[in-house]
Each structure stands twice: as C-alpha cells, then as structure tokens.
Design a protein around this motif. Structure first.
Motif, PDB file in Angstrom:
ATOM      1  N   UNK A   1      17.182 -28.004 -28.931  1.00 29.51           N
ATOM      2  CA  UNK A   1      17.651 -28.145 -27.547  1.00 29.51           C
ATOM      3  C   UNK A   1      17.753 -29.615 -27.172  1.00 29.51           C
ATOM      4  N   UNK A   2      16.730 -30.387 -27.509  1.00 22.89           N
ATOM      5  CA  UNK A   2      16.740 -31.806 -27.171  1.00 22.89           C
ATOM      6  C   UNK A   2      17.863 -32.546 -27.891  1.00 22.89           C
ATOM      7  N   UNK A   3      18.041 -32.267 -29.177  1.00 26.50           N
ATOM      8  CA  UNK A   3      19.102 -32.940 -29.939  1.00 26.50           C
ATOM      9  C   UNK A   3      20.480 -32.588 -29.386  1.00 26.50           C
ATOM     10  N   UNK A   4      20.698 -31.309 -29.112  1.00 28.55           N
ATOM     11  CA  UNK A   4      22.008 -30.865 -28.631  1.00 28.55           C
ATOM     12  C   UNK A   4      22.335 -31.494 -27.278  1.00 28.55           C
TER      13      UNK A   4
ATOM     14  N   UNK B   1      12.630 -25.407 -15.104  1.00 25.36           N
ATOM     15  CA  UNK B   1      11.639 -24.330 -15.225  1.00 25.36           C
ATOM     16  C   UNK B   1      10.760 -24.260 -13.971  1.00 25.36           C
ATOM     17  N   UNK B   2      10.357 -25.395 -13.463  1.00 24.98           N
ATOM     18  CA  UNK B   2       9.514 -25.413 -12.262  1.00 24.98           C
ATOM     19  C   UNK B   2      10.287 -24.897 -11.054  1.00 24.98           C
ATOM     20  N   UNK B   3      11.535 -25.314 -10.901  1.00 25.77           N
ATOM     21  CA  UNK B   3      12.349 -24.843  -9.780  1.00 25.77           C
ATOM     22  C   UNK B   3      12.612 -23.344  -9.860  1.00 25.77           C
TER      23      UNK B   3
ATOM     24  N   UNK C   1      24.484 -37.822 -23.769  1.00 29.47           N
ATOM     25  CA  UNK C   1      24.164 -39.220 -24.006  1.00 29.47           C
ATOM     26  C   UNK C   1      22.882 -39.692 -23.349  1.00 29.47           C
ATOM     27  N   UNK C   2      21.883 -38.828 -23.288  1.00 28.26           N
ATOM     28  CA  UNK C   2      20.590 -39.197 -22.710  1.00 28.26           C
ATOM     29  C   UNK C   2      19.519 -39.073 -23.779  1.00 28.26           C
ATOM     30  N   UNK C   3      18.395 -39.740 -23.546  1.00 29.36           N
ATOM     31  CA  UNK C   3      17.334 -39.661 -24.542  1.00 29.36           C
ATOM     32  C   UNK C   3      16.507 -38.384 -24.343  1.00 29.36           C
ATOM     33  N   UNK C   4      15.637 -38.108 -25.306  1.00 29.69           N
ATOM     34  CA  UNK C   4      14.874 -36.862 -25.303  1.00 29.69           C
ATOM     35  C   UNK C   4      13.912 -36.762 -24.118  1.00 29.69           C
ATOM     36  N   UNK C   5      13.409 -37.892 -23.645  1.00 32.66           N
ATOM     37  CA  UNK C   5      12.497 -37.859 -22.496  1.00 32.66           C
ATOM     38  C   UNK C   5      13.218 -37.370 -21.244  1.00 32.66           C
TER      39      UNK C   5
ATOM     40  N   UNK D   1      13.791 -33.632 -21.592  1.00 30.59           N
ATOM     41  CA  UNK D   1      12.541 -32.916 -21.335  1.00 30.59           C
ATOM     42  C   UNK D   1      12.272 -32.833 -19.835  1.00 30.59           C
ATOM     43  N   UNK D   2      12.498 -33.921 -19.127  1.00 32.02           N
ATOM     44  CA  UNK D   2      12.266 -33.935 -17.680  1.00 32.02           C
ATOM     45  C   UNK D   2      13.189 -32.940 -16.969  1.00 32.02           C
ATOM     46  N   UNK D   3      14.447 -32.906 -17.365  1.00 28.30           N
ATOM     47  CA  UNK D   3      15.397 -31.979 -16.743  1.00 28.30           C
ATOM     48  C   UNK D   3      15.024 -30.530 -17.046  1.00 28.30           C
ATOM     49  N   UNK D   4      14.645 -30.258 -18.287  1.00 23.01           N
ATOM     50  CA  UNK D   4      14.275 -28.892 -18.672  1.00 23.01           C
ATOM     51  C   UNK D   4      13.049 -28.429 -17.897  1.00 23.01           C
TER      52      UNK D   4
END
Length: 80
Positions: free
Chosen positions: A35-38, A58-60, A44-48, A51-54
């Motif tokens: 998921x992070x790689x895709x 989930x929290x929302x 064009x964003x980094x994995x951090x 992760x924050x968006x994912x």
C-alpha cells in the motif's frame, strides 16, 4: 417505517460499517508495504505521509461510524 424496522436498519448499518472498518484495518496491516509503495509512487509522497493519511482515514471512519451508527442505535435501545 416501524420502530422494529428502524432498529434493524440501525443495527445493520452499524454491523456493516464496523465490518468495513475491520476489513480496512486488516488490509492495511497485511499489505502495509504494498500500500505504501503504490501510493507513494502514484502521488509522489514519502511513506510517512502515506501512513499519516491512512491512519487519519481510519480514525475518521471510526469516529463517523460511532457518531452516526452506534450512538443512534444505543439511544434507540435506551428509549425502547
């Protein structure tokens, strides 16, 4: 709609939405790297940032399910 139909609607809405939340959580845990790689390569964003968006999603989703499904169901049971 009768009270029984409203109760069943709220119950099924809650179960389906918590099921979706559980499914999303399992998918993120099992396929974390893919998921992070895709998403990193697509946007064009980094994995951090991914992760924050994912985790924000989930929290929302959890808050929305609780506020719009579980709380009305519990209120319905308390009033019934």
């Amino acid at each position: 709609m009768t009270m029984v139909q409203i109760e069943m609607l709220l119950l099924w809405m809650t179960l389906i939405n918590f099921g979706l939340l559980l499914f999303s959580t399992v998918i993120v845990i099992v396929f974390r790297g893919a998921i992070y790689r895709m998403h990193s390569s697509m946007f064009g964003v980094d994995e951090k940032q991914v992760a924050q968006v994912v985790y924000t999603y989930m929290a929302n989703l959890k808050v929305l399910v609780i506020v719009f499904n579980l709380v009305p169901l519990l209120a319905f049971y308390l009033l019934d």
